[in-house]
Motif scaffolding. Structure first.
Motif, short mmCIF file in Angstrom:
data_model
loop_
_atom_site.label_atom_id
_atom_site.label_comp_id
_atom_site.label_asym_id
_atom_site.label_seq_id
_atom_site.Cartn_x
_atom_site.Cartn_y
_atom_site.Cartn_z
N VAL A 57 55.68 37.48 38.85
CA VAL A 57 55.49 37.20 37.42
C VAL A 57 55.18 38.45 36.61
O VAL A 57 55.72 38.65 35.51
CB VAL A 57 54.36 36.16 37.23
N HIS A 58 54.34 39.35 37.15
CA HIS A 58 53.85 40.49 36.37
C HIS A 58 54.29 41.85 36.91
O HIS A 58 54.00 42.88 36.27
CB HIS A 58 52.32 40.46 36.30
N GLY A 59 54.94 41.88 38.06
CA GLY A 59 55.38 43.16 38.62
C GLY A 59 54.43 43.67 39.69
O GLY A 59 53.26 43.29 39.76
N ASP A 60 54.96 44.58 40.53
CA ASP A 60 54.21 45.07 41.68
C ASP A 60 52.95 45.83 41.27
O ASP A 60 51.89 45.68 41.89
CB ASP A 60 55.13 45.99 42.50
N GLU A 61 53.04 46.65 40.23
CA GLU A 61 51.89 47.46 39.82
C GLU A 61 50.72 46.59 39.38
O GLU A 61 49.57 46.83 39.78
CB GLU A 61 52.29 48.41 38.69
N GLU A 62 50.99 45.57 38.55
CA GLU A 62 49.92 44.68 38.09
C GLU A 62 49.34 43.86 39.24
O GLU A 62 48.14 43.57 39.27
CB GLU A 62 50.43 43.75 36.98
N ALA A 63 50.19 43.49 40.19
CA ALA A 63 49.71 42.72 41.34
C ALA A 63 48.76 43.57 42.18
O ALA A 63 47.72 43.09 42.65
CB ALA A 63 50.89 42.24 42.19
N LYS A 64 49.11 44.84 42.35
CA LYS A 64 48.24 45.73 43.12
C LYS A 64 46.91 45.96 42.40
O LYS A 64 45.84 46.00 43.03
CB LYS A 64 48.94 47.07 43.35
N LYS A 65 46.95 46.11 41.07
CA LYS A 65 45.72 46.27 40.30
C LYS A 65 44.82 45.05 40.44
O LYS A 65 43.61 45.17 40.63
CB LYS A 65 46.06 46.48 38.81
N ALA A 66 45.43 43.86 40.32
CA ALA A 66 44.65 42.62 40.42
C ALA A 66 44.02 42.50 41.80
O ALA A 66 42.85 42.11 41.94
CB ALA A 66 45.54 41.42 40.13
N GLN A 67 44.78 42.83 42.83
CA GLN A 67 44.27 42.76 44.19
C GLN A 67 43.12 43.75 44.41
O GLN A 67 42.09 43.41 45.00
CB GLN A 67 45.40 43.06 45.18
N LYS A 68 43.29 44.95 43.87
CA LYS A 68 42.25 45.97 44.00
C LYS A 68 40.97 45.54 43.27
O LYS A 68 39.85 45.70 43.77
CB LYS A 68 42.77 47.29 43.41
N THR A 69 41.14 44.97 42.07
CA THR A 69 39.99 44.51 41.29
C THR A 69 39.25 43.41 42.03
O THR A 69 38.02 43.40 42.11
CB THR A 69 40.45 44.00 39.92
N ALA A 70 39.99 42.47 42.58
CA ALA A 70 39.37 41.34 43.29
C ALA A 70 38.57 41.84 44.49
O ALA A 70 37.45 41.38 44.74
CB ALA A 70 40.45 40.36 43.74
N LYS A 71 39.13 42.78 45.23
CA LYS A 71 38.42 43.31 46.40
C LYS A 71 37.18 44.09 45.99
O LYS A 71 36.14 44.03 46.65
CB LYS A 71 39.37 44.18 47.22
N ALA A 72 37.29 44.84 44.87
CA ALA A 72 36.14 45.62 44.39
C ALA A 72 35.01 44.69 43.98
O ALA A 72 33.83 44.94 44.28
CB ALA A 72 36.56 46.50 43.23
N LEU A 73 35.34 43.61 43.30
CA LEU A 73 34.31 42.66 42.86
C LEU A 73 33.69 41.94 44.05
O LEU A 73 32.48 41.71 44.10
CB LEU A 73 34.91 41.64 41.89
N PHE A 74 34.53 41.62 45.03
CA PHE A 74 34.03 40.90 46.21
C PHE A 74 33.04 41.77 46.98
O PHE A 74 32.08 41.26 47.56
CB PHE A 74 35.20 40.50 47.11
N SER A 75 33.26 43.09 46.97
CA SER A 75 32.38 43.99 47.70
C SER A 75 31.21 44.48 46.85
O SER A 75 30.44 45.34 47.24
CB SER A 75 33.16 45.21 48.21
N GLY A 76 31.11 43.96 45.60
CA GLY A 76 29.99 44.31 44.75
C GLY A 76 30.27 45.43 43.79
O GLY A 76 29.39 45.86 43.04
#
Length: 400
Positions: free
Chosen positions: A301-320
């Motif tokens: 839907v949003h492209g590879d770059e945005e998907a990677k950013k979203a994934q990185k953000t989610a992992k960062a939040l999950f780890s505090g």
């Protein structure tokens, strides 16, 4: 493999007017087919993903899609699945929404070198003479048959306007017109469109003595039968301005375990062997499968770059941690938190913000906000940013 088998294996196929006849046709030639999208908003939403992915699979199998935007039918509004009449839109709004749809559809369908066609049914429906239409087309529709349609039955108690009663005829006319202009032989749509699609197949047979086909896809639903793609804030939009790529990613990351297989099947291009393997995972393994699902759907839907950013953000939040890719809202020290969040479209209204605060559902830097009149202070910000969490899953960065 015949594309019919692909659609069945992945769980798309709901109903077909003549499955064996269509299978034979798809195996013999490049088939031009169409799906219609009425411009009811300025963005497509998660419910449209099934149709878009089904069209994409058809195109990958060598067939040619016609993407129809409803500049004509949008003036009436489809009563299917509705308990009330849709709000009548101005012509300007319809044109704007159609333009938005065109941009989003191009993320799924390849329009280069005549591999697909984009049309607007307003180009022919708006030019029709009403009396000619009644005599030429209306004679092929019986009121009894139309009233038997499920989409009309659902409206008996609250009333069905004559305006909406014409919708089936307009959609059927579209199929006949596309058959005439582009030799279109198949209409695809959601299963709630079955009656309208059959009407088009019948009209082509009666008026042109032409055999065409109709096929419906299953609707996007959870394992319990309820609609998928709804959030606390409303629809899950494909427009990044209405639903951020991060929030879009998080929606799919947090679906129920029971829905992983159907979502991987319908909303990604992963091979079915891999889909079944991922869906069979247990405990922590199923969480990894959800991460793969969220990444794959967001990438489409949003492209590879945005998907990677979203994934990185989610992992960062999950780890505090706090990631820079979170939706950002510019604020000022001394501003009321409620005002800032409403202006930043975290809430649709100040009263909604206050209600969530009263319910204990808003935190600032992981501390529950208890004062609905809270004023932002310089001490709230570390390196110029602060973290707001709305409910359990929505995160925003305040920047000053």
């Amino acid at each position: 493999m015949n594309v019919i088998d692909t659609l069945k294996d992945r769980g798309f196929l709901a109903q077909c007017t003549d499955e064996e006849g269509l299978r034979e046709l798809l195996g013999q030639e490049q088939v031009t087919f169409y799906t219609g999208f009425d411009p009811t908003a300025d963005s497509l939403h998660a419910g449209h993903l099934i149709a878009l992915m089904a069209m994409s699979h058809m195109q990958r199998a060598g067939h040619r899609p016609i993407c129809l935007v409803g500049g004509g039918t949008g003036t009436v509004g489809d009563p299917s699945g509705r308990t009330d009449m849709r709000q009548v839109m101005t012509d300007e709004t319809i044109r704007h929404n159609c333009d938005c749809f065109r941009r989003q559809i191009s993320h799924f369908i390849d329009f280069s070198e005549d591999r697909a066609i984009m049309v607007d049914n307003g180009d022919w429906l708006r030019k029709l003479n009403y009396i000619d239409l009644l005599r030429d087309i209306g004679a092929h529709f019986t009121v009894n048959r139309m009233l038997a349609a499920e989409s009309y039955k659902q409206r008996w108690e609250k009333g069905l306007t004559f305006l909406e009663f014409n919708y089936m005829i307009m959609q059927a006319y579209d199929f006949m017109e596309l058959n005439k202009r582009y030799s279109c032989k198949l209409e695809m749509g959601g299963d709630d469109q079955w009656s309208n699609i059959i009407a088009g197949v019948e009209l082509c047979r009666r008026k042109k003595n032409t055999t065409v086909f109709g096929l419906t896809n299953k609707l996007l639903t959870k394992s319990d039968g309820t609609k998928m793609g709804k959030t606390a804030g409303g629809a899950l939009w494909l427009d990044a301005e209405k639903t951020s790529p991060y929030d879009f990613y998080q929606y799919w990351r947090n679906i129920d375990d029971a829905d992983v297989e159907i979502c991987l099947s319908l909303l990604t291009y992963l091979p079915m062997d891999e889909v079944r393997h991922l869906a069979a995972a247990e405990e922590q393994g199923i969480n990894k499968s959800k991460e793969i699902l969220a990444y794959e759907v967001t990438k489409i839907v949003h492209g590879d770059e945005e998907a990677k950013k979203a994934q990185k953000t989610a992992k960062a939040l999950f780890s505090g941690g706090v990631a820079a890719e979170l939706p950002q809202i510019s604020v000022a020290v001394g501003e009321k938190l409620v005002d800032a969040l409403t202006r930043g479209k975290v809430f649709v209204s100040k009263s909604e913000a206050r209600r969530l605060i009263q319910q204990g559902g808003l935190t600032l830097n992981d501390v529950r906000v208890a004062d609905e009149h809270y004023i932002l202070q310089e001490t709230d910000f570390s390196a110029g940013t602060a973290l707001v969490k709305k409910g359990k899953k929505k995160h925003y960065q305040l920047v000053y």
